[in-house]
Scaffold this active site. Structure first.
Site, PDB file in Angstrom:
ATOM      1  N   ASP A   1       4.511  -1.533   2.015  1.00  0.00           N
ATOM      2  CA  ASP A   1       3.524  -1.954   0.998  1.00  0.00           C
ATOM      3  C   ASP A   1       4.116  -2.522  -0.291  1.00  0.00           C
ATOM      4  O   ASP A   1       3.613  -2.228  -1.392  1.00  0.00           O
ATOM      5  CB  ASP A   1       2.592  -0.784   0.661  1.00  0.00           C
TER       6      ASP A   1
ATOM      7  N   GLU B   1      -0.847  -2.548   2.960  1.00  0.00           N
ATOM      8  CA  GLU B   1      -2.115  -1.809   2.959  1.00  0.00           C
ATOM      9  C   GLU B   1      -3.237  -2.786   2.614  1.00  0.00           C
ATOM     10  O   GLU B   1      -3.127  -3.528   1.637  1.00  0.00           O
ATOM     11  CB  GLU B   1      -2.085  -0.678   1.922  1.00  0.00           C
TER      12      GLU B   1
ATOM     13  N   LYS C   1      -2.131  -2.331   7.662  1.00  0.00           N
ATOM     14  CA  LYS C   1      -2.632  -0.957   7.849  1.00  0.00           C
ATOM     15  C   LYS C   1      -3.811  -0.686   6.905  1.00  0.00           C
ATOM     16  O   LYS C   1      -3.748  -1.030   5.724  1.00  0.00           O
ATOM     17  CB  LYS C   1      -1.501   0.051   7.631  1.00  0.00           C
TER      18      LYS C   1
ATOM     19  N   LYS D   1      -3.156   5.021   4.350  1.00  0.00           N
ATOM     20  CA  LYS D   1      -1.922   5.281   3.606  1.00  0.00           C
ATOM     21  C   LYS D   1      -0.746   5.357   4.578  1.00  0.00           C
ATOM     22  O   LYS D   1       0.318   4.830   4.312  1.00  0.00           O
ATOM     23  CB  LYS D   1      -2.037   6.591   2.815  1.00  0.00           C
TER      24      LYS D   1
ATOM     25  N   THR E   1       3.875   3.714  -2.504  1.00  0.00           N
ATOM     26  CA  THR E   1       4.468   4.558  -3.510  1.00  0.00           C
ATOM     27  C   THR E   1       5.024   5.820  -2.847  1.00  0.00           C
ATOM     28  O   THR E   1       4.543   6.243  -1.804  1.00  0.00           O
ATOM     29  CB  THR E   1       3.450   4.974  -4.607  1.00  0.00           C
TER      30      THR E   1
ATOM     31  N   CYS F   1       1.898   6.334   0.130  1.00  0.00           N
ATOM     32  CA  CYS F   1       2.090   5.708   1.448  1.00  0.00           C
ATOM     33  C   CYS F   1       3.447   6.027   2.083  1.00  0.00           C
ATOM     34  O   CYS F   1       3.546   6.106   3.309  1.00  0.00           O
ATOM     35  CB  CYS F   1       1.857   4.206   1.340  1.00  0.00           C
TER      36      CYS F   1
ATOM     37  N   GLN G   1      13.842  22.555   2.621  1.00  0.00           N
ATOM     38  CA  GLN G   1      13.772  23.399   3.826  1.00  0.00           C
ATOM     39  C   GLN G   1      14.576  22.793   4.991  1.00  0.00           C
ATOM     40  O   GLN G   1      14.115  22.757   6.124  1.00  0.00           O
ATOM     41  CB  GLN G   1      12.313  23.605   4.266  1.00  0.00           C
TER      42      GLN G   1
END
Ligand code: TIU
Length: 219
Positions: free
Chosen positions: A24, A72, A125, A128, A154, A158, A198
């Protein structure tokens, strides 16, 4: 096999099985006067990604590796725009660069510096995430890609949605910190931390010079 010094630990990839995703990088999000700025956002937080992304594209293309761009946006009749998204306003209205996030309009297209090459795929698309209601899965399968390098804007919207979708589909994603941008510095920082937390819960994070150096070393 190239190995990139990344968070939370090195990202190893086979270039022949890795695609670069550019999300995007559209005028309406990036340019002064566009949709993003009209919402009160600081577009310089996004436009700083153009230069490193341009350098990365040049390097990536020099190895003949695949690039997939996304945009987008919606059909001119907005029939593919969910009512909830439409109700928020903006989409389809007249903006400085044409109807906002409508396919075929000047503002909907990618900034000149990062224009796709003839043979590169451009995915339109409506959401997002780049996988939702698009042909992206088929494109990736056809390319034989197993891992993705993810860039664009961003970071927390997205890029995050797409990385999460990709992770659920079994693709390891390397997100490039200098080639993704958020209007909000805090979201940029935390957004990147969330990806690598994680033990790479959604993916890995490095910067583009580190990736380019890893590509050069394997020559
Ligand atoms: N591409 C993308 O991130 N779309 C957005 O609407 N982002 C916002 O941050 N608003």
């Amino acid at each position: 096999m190239p190995s990139v010094d990344a968070l939370p630990h090195p990202f190893t990839f086979d270039p022949a099985e890795t695609a670069l995703l550019v999300i995007d990088m559209q005028r309406d999000f990036l340019l002064p006067g566009g949709f993003g700025e009209s919402l009160g956002n600081d577009v310089s937080q996004l436009s700083r990604t153009i230069e490193p992304l341009s350098a990365l594209l040049a390097a990536w293309r020099s190895y003949g590796l695949p690039v997939i761009h996304t945009r987008e946006g919606h059909l001119p009749d907005l029939s593919d725009c969910p009512p909830a998204k439409l109700r928020k306003g903006g989409i389809g209205e007249q903006g400085a660069f044409g109807r906002i996030l409508v396919r075929g309009e000047y503002g909907h297209d990618i900034v000149d510096e990062l224009a796709p090459l003839e043979d590169e795929v451009v995915i339109d698309k409506p959401g997002k995430g780049a996988f939702y209601a698009t042909e992206l899965s088929e494109v990736i399968e056809k390319l034989g890609a197993k891992k993705l390098v993810v860039t664009g804007v961003t970071t927390e919207v997205c890029v995050h949605t797409t990385v999460r979708e990709a992770n659920d589909r079994g693709f390891d994603c390397l997100v490039l910190s200098d080639c993704v941008g958020s209007y909000f510095p805090e979201f940029q920082r935390v957004g990147l931390e969330m990806i690598a937390a994680q033990g790479a819960i959604f993916g890995w994070v490095a910067d583009s010079p580190t990736l380019i150096a890893a590509l050069q070393e394997q020559k």
